[in-house]
Design an enzyme around this catalytic site. Structure first.
Site, PDB file in Angstrom:
ATOM      1  N   GLU A   1      -2.612  -0.669  -7.617  1.00  0.00           N
ATOM      2  CA  GLU A   1      -1.221  -0.481  -7.213  1.00  0.00           C
ATOM      3  C   GLU A   1      -0.354  -0.280  -8.440  1.00  0.00           C
ATOM      4  O   GLU A   1      -0.508  -0.971  -9.446  1.00  0.00           O
ATOM      5  CB  GLU A   1      -0.681  -1.737  -6.511  1.00  0.00           C
ATOM      6  CG  GLU A   1      -1.276  -2.051  -5.176  1.00  0.00           C
ATOM      7  CD  GLU A   1      -0.624  -3.312  -4.581  1.00  0.00           C
ATOM      8  OE1 GLU A   1       0.501  -3.669  -4.991  1.00  0.00           O
ATOM      9  OE2 GLU A   1      -1.247  -3.939  -3.733  1.00  0.00           O
ATOM     10  N   GLU A   4      -4.133  -9.721  -3.603  1.00  0.00           N
ATOM     11  CA  GLU A   4      -3.468 -10.561  -4.615  1.00  0.00           C
ATOM     12  C   GLU A   4      -3.564 -12.055  -4.261  1.00  0.00           C
ATOM     13  O   GLU A   4      -2.555 -12.713  -4.003  1.00  0.00           O
ATOM     14  CB  GLU A   4      -1.999 -10.159  -4.778  1.00  0.00           C
ATOM     15  CG  GLU A   4      -1.825  -8.774  -5.345  1.00  0.00           C
ATOM     16  CD  GLU A   4      -0.380  -8.448  -5.698  1.00  0.00           C
ATOM     17  OE1 GLU A   4       0.524  -9.086  -5.137  1.00  0.00           O
ATOM     18  OE2 GLU A   4      -0.165  -7.560  -6.530  1.00  0.00           O
TER      19      GLU A   4
HETATM   20  C1  GLA Z   1       2.067  -6.310  -4.588  1.00  0.00           C
HETATM   21  C2  GLA Z   1       1.452  -6.256  -3.213  1.00  0.00           C
HETATM   22  C3  GLA Z   1       1.959  -5.135  -2.375  1.00  0.00           C
HETATM   23  C4  GLA Z   1       3.444  -4.977  -2.527  1.00  0.00           C
HETATM   24  C5  GLA Z   1       3.764  -4.801  -3.975  1.00  0.00           C
HETATM   25  C6  GLA Z   1       5.222  -4.583  -4.252  1.00  0.00           C
HETATM   26  O1  GLA Z   1       1.414  -5.612  -5.528  1.00  0.00           O
HETATM   27  O2  GLA Z   1       0.057  -6.208  -3.264  1.00  0.00           O
HETATM   28  O3  GLA Z   1       1.642  -5.393  -1.035  1.00  0.00           O
HETATM   29  O4  GLA Z   1       4.090  -6.095  -2.036  1.00  0.00           O
HETATM   30  O5  GLA Z   1       3.400  -5.959  -4.662  1.00  0.00           O
HETATM   31  O6  GLA Z   1       5.470  -4.364  -5.609  1.00  0.00           O
END
Ligand code: GLA
Length: 655
Positions: free
Chosen positions: A305, A153
């Site tokens: 995710e 991210e």
């Molecule tokens: C993001 C991050 C993860 C985690 C999630 C929690 O997507 O990539 O490492 O912190 O948020 O929702």
């Protein structure tokens, strides 16, 4: 170039971020047992492992990762191996404070959280390249490796001195001369003319409104610098393993990255998606991100995710009610996802995310979360082989562009109530509720395959984009645009007349006299609906036809919805039902049809190749007409003409 197919090999990838370094090694064996029971076939390792892999500068500790890679391979679980560069170890900030980002007020972002790296720092880039290269050398030949996951991210902004130096270089590349920069930034305003490159900084805290050209370029620069970091790591792993696909995970509709541009540099486009289980429009918002990601990928994509239960970063964090995780996961598959993954495998017991769910919650194996994860794993394994065609081309494209968003989101605009993502959501939601399937496209893409092109808002447009829209309509396409479109050029210079003349001509607007923004809760009556957020004092040209007029008030009788031939202009935001009906009417006129006729509200039908996914987003049972004979791949049942779906029910129908 390798693609997602090289990792999926005909299956749907199922699994998630696995952070075994948080657990004693005995737990790993239990993890593997539970993974196999849940049909998990993919884990992402190493996302936040830098301090463990490199405990002191230049040292390496790969032993634990060797054992894990072997363990995964021995159990038939593929590994998406991450470069750990999103969270540098404490020693780095301690030894090299210049690796830490600085905010616009000059405050350092310290270690102790994550993402505390300066994209511009030469020291950071050096260490990131070294660990990436070593990971590629060590694991490039490992049979468990299926994909590379670069960083995580990408989202850091940096106003530091080192960033300022790179910003100057970036600006020199873009403008060549200071005269060109001064012209593009309009520095004649407020005595801002630059006489030396050294005078230029990142747009730091200022007494009053900042120069919009500088702010806009800083956003472009930030996206480009982060992309440079990504590309540098990607090239290292690619050199070692040209056959292994590479990705980095996007955040949905995130302002910091020009995802169209980024997607071109990825073998696999992936996204992290966390709709709020309590949001009545969670399904619509999820659909939007899925449509956008599929369009960026131009093929299968990866849900990198999601949460099996609650997140822990909203004010109030709710779990997913029974069935919702399955429903939203299958919604993603319907929209082209070939991977359904989570953050994270096992819920942490320590650290900042210990109340964020995992596939195995604190309740463990017996917990509802894992039991539902297990059921879904079995279902995905069942349908995996049948889900092949990734992309059913749609008749409708929604246009979106980060540069237009950046330019339009500046301070000093007429209404802070106008929020670009909210507008995109409102328009996409209207189409979703009319059961119209949509792609996303960039305003300079070839649009000729679409019957209808929808522009929620493109505040700034290049000449090339404007010509593209004109050519699209000339070629027989139907275009419908919302307000504040075509206002500025790519330097955020307002176009003559307040809106590009070619577009005014296209939509039948003679003069755009004034904008009349509406406050929160304020509305304006139009013929058969109420407009919110915005209204406009427009004088139509002779060829313009008023489809709906403002009623009462200052704008009485002036066009709220204007049309010239196949080009429509909507100068307010109609309330949701009216927006849905308007877009449905325009779509029918353009020859775009809903996926299924007579679908009840809250039920979604999505085609993926020859499969028809029918998803009930409501809590009540519904009966849906599905003409013809089908087999439901989830249950094996035969479905003839009609289908009943319970609360959050899904059917995957094959003719
Ligand atoms: C993001 C991050 C993860 C985690 C999630 C929690 O997507 O990539 O490492 O912190 O948020 O929702």
């Amino acid at each position: 170039m390798p693609g997602l197919d090289d990792a999926t090999r005909g299956r749907i990838l199922y699994g998630g971020d696995y952070n075994p370094e948080q657990w004693p090694e005995e737990t790993w064996l239990d993890d593997v047992r539970l993974m196999k029971d849940a049909r998990v076939n993919s884990v992402t390792l190493g996302v936040f492992s830098w301090a463990k892999l490199e405990p002191r500068p230049g040292e390496r500790d790969f032993g634990w990762l060797d054992r894990l890679m072997d363990l995964m391979h021995d159990n038939g679980i593929g590994v998406v191996l991450a470069t750990p560069t999103a969270s540098p170890p404490p020693w780095m900030g301690h030894l090299h404070p210049d690796t830490l980002p600085v905010d616009q007020d000059g405050r350092t972002e310290w270690w102790g959280g994550r993402q505390h790296f300066s994209h511009s720092s030469a020291a950071y880039r050096h260490y990131a390249a070294a660990i990436t290269g070593d990971l590629a050398a060590r694991y490039g030949g490992h049979p468990a490796l299926t994909m590379w996951h670069i960083n995580n991210e990408y989202c850091t902004y940096d106003w530091s001195d080192e960033a300022a130096a790179r910003f100057r270089g970036w600006l020199q590349d873009r403008y060549g001369t200071l005269d060109a920069l001064n012209e593009a930034w309009g520095t004649a305003f407020w005595s801002q003319g630059y006489g030396d490159w050294a005078e230029i900084h990142t747009p730091r805290h200022a007494h009053y409104l900042k120069n919009p050209g500088q702010v806009l370029d800083f956003k472009r620069f930030t996206s480009d610098m982060l992309l440079e970091c990504y590309v540098a790591e990607r090239d290292l792993v690619r050199r070692a393993t040209p056959h292994i696909p590479v990705t980095t995970n996007f955040m949905p509709l995130w302002i910091g990255q020009d995802a169209w541009r980024w997607a071109e540099e990825e073998d696999v486009v992936s996204v992290d998606l966390y709709p709020d289980p309590r949001d009545p429009f969670g399904a619509q918002n999820g659909a939007l991100v899925q449509d956008m990601t599929r369009s960026q990928a131009r093929g299968p994509w990866m849900l990198m995710e999601q949460a099996a239960g609650p997140v822990n970063w909203r004010g109030v964090n709710h779990p997913k009610p029974r069935g919702l995780n399955r429903l939203w996961s299958l919604q993603a598959v319907a929209r082209g996802a070939d991977a359904v993954c989570y953050f994270q495998w096992r819920q942490s017991r320590q650290g900042a995310e210990k109340f964020h769910s995992g596939m195995v919650s604190h309740a463990g194996e017996e917990g509802r979360t894992y039991q539902e994860v297990k059921q879904l794993g079995a279902e995905l394994a069942r349908i995996g082989e049948e889900v092949t065609d990734s992309h059913t081309p749609n008749d409708i494209a929604v246009l979106h562009d980060w540069h237009a968003w950046w330019a339009g989101a500046q301070d000093g605009r007429l209404s802070t109530q106008v929020d670009h993502p909210d507008l995109v959501k409102a328009w996409h939601r209207a189409l979703w509720e009319a059961h119209l399937a949509t792609d996303f496209a960039h305003p300079e893409h070839d649009l000729s395959a679409y019957k209808l092109v929808v522009v929620p808002q493109l505040y700034a447009l290049t000449d090339a984009a404007i010509e593209n829209l004109l050519a699209y309509v000339r070629g027989g396409g139907t275009l419908v645009s919302g307000f504040l479109t075509g206002v500025a050029d790519e330097d955020d210079r307002v176009r003559a007349g307040g809106m590009d003349g070619r577009l005014r001509e296209l939509f039948g607007i003679r003069t755009l006299h004034e904008w009349w923004p509406l406050d929160a809760g304020e509305y304006v009556e139009c013929d058969a609906f109420r407009g919110t957020l915005w209204s406009e004092e427009i004088e139509k040209s002779e060829a313009g036809e008023v489809e709906a007029a403002y009623k009462g008030g200052e704008l009485d009788g002036l066009p709220a919805v204007l049309r010239k031939g196949r080009a429509w202009y909507v100068s307010t935001l109609p309330e949701p039902d009216a927006m849905r009906d308007l877009l449905a009417r325009i779509a029918v006129g353009a020859g775009a049809r809903p996926v299924l006729d007579a679908l009840p509200a809250g039920v979604e039908a999505v085609r993926r190749g020859d499969l028809l996914f029918v998803l009930n987003h409501g809590r009540e049972s519904v009966t849906v007409e599905v003409p013809g004979a089908h087999r439901d791949l989830l249950t094996g049942a035969t479905v003839q003409d009609e289908l009943t779906l319970g609360r959050y029910g899904v059917a995957v129908l094959k003719p």
